[in-house]
Design a protein around this motif. Structure first.
Motif, PDB file in Angstrom:
ATOM      1  N   ASP A  53      69.945  71.430  48.581  1.00 60.85           N
ATOM      2  CA  ASP A  53      70.717  70.300  48.861  1.00 60.85           C
ATOM      3  C   ASP A  53      72.232  70.948  49.008  1.00 60.85           C
ATOM      4  OD1 ASP A  53      69.178  69.013  50.103  1.00 60.85           O
ATOM      5  OD2 ASP A  53      69.344  67.479  48.266  1.00 60.85           O
ATOM      6  N   LEU A  54      72.102  71.964  47.591  1.00 61.31           N
ATOM      7  CA  LEU A  54      73.369  72.789  46.769  1.00 61.31           C
ATOM      8  C   LEU A  54      73.530  73.872  47.715  1.00 61.31           C
ATOM      9  CD1 LEU A  54      75.886  72.680  44.760  1.00 61.31           C
ATOM     10  CD2 LEU A  54      74.053  74.031  43.304  1.00 61.31           C
ATOM     11  N   ALA A  55      72.932  74.529  48.113  1.00 58.31           N
ATOM     12  CA  ALA A  55      73.413  75.778  49.149  1.00 58.31           C
ATOM     13  C   ALA A  55      73.538  75.095  50.353  1.00 58.31           C
ATOM     14  CB  ALA A  55      71.630  76.653  49.173  1.00 58.31           C
ATOM     15  N   ALA A  56      72.979  73.747  50.890  1.00 57.14           N
ATOM     16  CA  ALA A  56      72.662  73.922  53.043  1.00 57.14           C
ATOM     17  C   ALA A  56      74.747  73.373  52.192  1.00 57.14           C
ATOM     18  CB  ALA A  56      72.358  72.433  52.673  1.00 57.14           C
ATOM     19  N   ALA A  57      74.991  72.600  51.189  1.00 55.92           N
ATOM     20  CA  ALA A  57      76.033  71.769  51.041  1.00 55.92           C
ATOM     21  C   ALA A  57      77.297  72.948  50.942  1.00 55.92           C
ATOM     22  CB  ALA A  57      76.858  71.019  49.412  1.00 55.92           C
ATOM     23  N   ASP A  58      76.656  74.157  49.886  1.00 51.94           N
ATOM     24  CA  ASP A  58      77.950  74.947  50.148  1.00 51.94           C
ATOM     25  C   ASP A  58      77.928  75.704  51.760  1.00 51.94           C
ATOM     26  OD1 ASP A  58      78.546  74.800  47.321  1.00 51.94           O
ATOM     27  OD2 ASP A  58      76.643  76.088  46.648  1.00 51.94           O
ATOM     28  N   ARG A  59      76.748  75.610  52.220  1.00 52.66           N
ATOM     29  CA  ARG A  59      77.477  76.343  53.935  1.00 52.66           C
ATOM     30  C   ARG A  59      78.075  75.572  54.478  1.00 52.66           C
ATOM     31  NH1 ARG A  59      71.843  77.054  53.229  1.00 52.66           N
ATOM     32  NH2 ARG A  59      70.973  75.597  54.405  1.00 52.66           N
ATOM     33  N   ARG A  60      77.260  74.144  54.368  1.00 50.38           N
ATOM     34  CA  ARG A  60      78.859  73.195  54.714  1.00 50.38           C
ATOM     35  C   ARG A  60      80.483  73.652  54.327  1.00 50.38           C
ATOM     36  NH1 ARG A  60      74.245  69.504  54.115  1.00 50.38           N
ATOM     37  NH2 ARG A  60      75.739  68.770  52.517  1.00 50.38           N
ATOM     38  N   GLU A  62      81.760  75.919  53.376  1.00 52.43           N
ATOM     39  CA  GLU A  62      82.223  77.728  53.659  1.00 52.43           C
ATOM     40  C   GLU A  62      82.714  77.689  55.629  1.00 52.43           C
ATOM     41  OE1 GLU A  62      83.477  80.641  52.231  1.00 52.43           O
ATOM     42  OE2 GLU A  62      82.789  79.249  50.049  1.00 52.43           O
ATOM     43  N   GLU A  63      81.487  76.589  56.224  1.00 52.07           N
ATOM     44  CA  GLU A  63      82.395  76.476  57.488  1.00 52.07           C
ATOM     45  C   GLU A  63      82.902  75.941  57.593  1.00 52.07           C
ATOM     46  OE1 GLU A  63      78.461  74.669  58.806  1.00 52.07           O
ATOM     47  OE2 GLU A  63      76.672  76.517  58.252  1.00 52.07           O
ATOM     48  N   GLU A  64      83.357  74.810  57.345  1.00 55.15           N
ATOM     49  CA  GLU A  64      84.426  73.844  57.266  1.00 55.15           C
ATOM     50  C   GLU A  64      85.493  74.141  56.699  1.00 55.15           C
ATOM     51  OE1 GLU A  64      86.477  70.141  58.527  1.00 55.15           O
ATOM     52  OE2 GLU A  64      84.129  70.792  58.518  1.00 55.15           O
ATOM     53  N   LEU A  65      85.712  74.894  55.412  1.00 59.89           N
ATOM     54  CA  LEU A  65      86.942  75.980  55.565  1.00 59.89           C
ATOM     55  C   LEU A  65      87.287  76.849  56.756  1.00 59.89           C
ATOM     56  CD1 LEU A  65      86.275  76.724  51.422  1.00 59.89           C
ATOM     57  CD2 LEU A  65      87.995  75.598  52.838  1.00 59.89           C
ATOM     58  N   ALA A  66      85.816  77.479  57.247  1.00 61.19           N
ATOM     59  CA  ALA A  66      86.522  78.669  58.127  1.00 61.19           C
ATOM     60  C   ALA A  66      86.839  78.057  59.661  1.00 61.19           C
ATOM     61  CB  ALA A  66      84.954  79.018  58.930  1.00 61.19           C
ATOM     62  N   ARG A  67      86.229  76.194  59.597  1.00 60.88           N
ATOM     63  CA  ARG A  67      87.573  76.438  61.009  1.00 60.88           C
ATOM     64  C   ARG A  67      88.091  75.936  60.337  1.00 60.88           C
ATOM     65  NH1 ARG A  67      87.750  70.947  61.484  1.00 60.88           N
ATOM     66  NH2 ARG A  67      87.092  69.898  60.512  1.00 60.88           N
ATOM     67  N   ALA A  68      88.852  75.358  59.388  1.00 60.80           N
ATOM     68  CA  ALA A  68      90.228  74.193  59.068  1.00 60.80           C
ATOM     69  C   ALA A  68      91.014  75.970  58.804  1.00 60.80           C
ATOM     70  CB  ALA A  68      89.645  74.229  57.277  1.00 60.80           C
ATOM     71  N   ARG A  69      90.564  77.184  58.129  1.00 63.57           N
ATOM     72  CA  ARG A  69      91.595  78.164  58.424  1.00 63.57           C
ATOM     73  C   ARG A  69      91.691  79.303  59.666  1.00 63.57           C
ATOM     74  NH1 ARG A  69      87.101  80.332  54.556  1.00 63.57           N
ATOM     75  NH2 ARG A  69      89.293  79.807  52.287  1.00 63.57           N
TER      76      ARG A  69
END
Length: 156
Positions: A53-60, A62-69
């Motif tokens: 779950d932590l790995a999945a949360a980290d991926r989410r 990172e995806e959210e940060l990339a989208r925000a960027r």
């Protein structure tokens, strides 16, 4: 007492102890050990699940940060385009206003020129009348007239 009888009696007591232990003591211990093993297995499974779950949360994240960027870059570019458009619009308005001011100044200068010409014409007419008056008062003489005309020229 005989050593064999003691040994035999100790063997019977040991067998009863083993039977009693196997019948009443061992099952709760085995159940407790099984329960503990089950809890440990559940804890390890929960830890593995939490790690996943932590790995999945980290991926989410990172995806959210990339989208925000990406959104931030898009918003920044859009803001820069709007700022540039605003600057260009302000420049156009300033140029237009400057052209209006220049046109107004030219019109005013033209009016001043027209007024100056009119004033000059009036002065020339007054001088011409004055010169004609002086000429008519004196006798008709070419030399005198030339002198008066020269004075008129210098006054103009």
């Amino acid at each position: 007492m005989n050593i064999n009888a003691t040994l035999f009696l100790q063997a019977i007591v040991f067998a009863i102890l083993v039977w009693f232990t196997m019948r009443y003591i061992w099952p709760p211990i085995a159940t407790a050990l099984d329960e503990r093993a089950r809890k440990i297995a559940e804890g390890l499974a929960a830890a593995d699940k939490a790690k996943a779950d932590l790995a999945a949360a980290d991926r989410r994240v990172e995806e959210e940060l990339a989208r925000a960027r990406t959104e931030t870059a898009t918003l920044r570019a859009d803001a820069e385009r709007r700022a540039q458009a605003t600057i260009e619009e302000a420049k156009a308005r300033a140029t237009e206003e400057g052209n209006k001011i220049i046109a107004a100044a030219r019109a005013e200068a033209e009016q001043q020129t027209v007024k100056a010409r009119e004033a000059l014409r009036e002065q020339v007419a007054a001088l011409a009348v004055k010169g004609a008056e002086q000429i008519l008062r004196r006798e008709v003489n070419a030399g005198v007239h030339a002198e008066l005309l020269n004075r008129l020229k210098t006054e103009l």
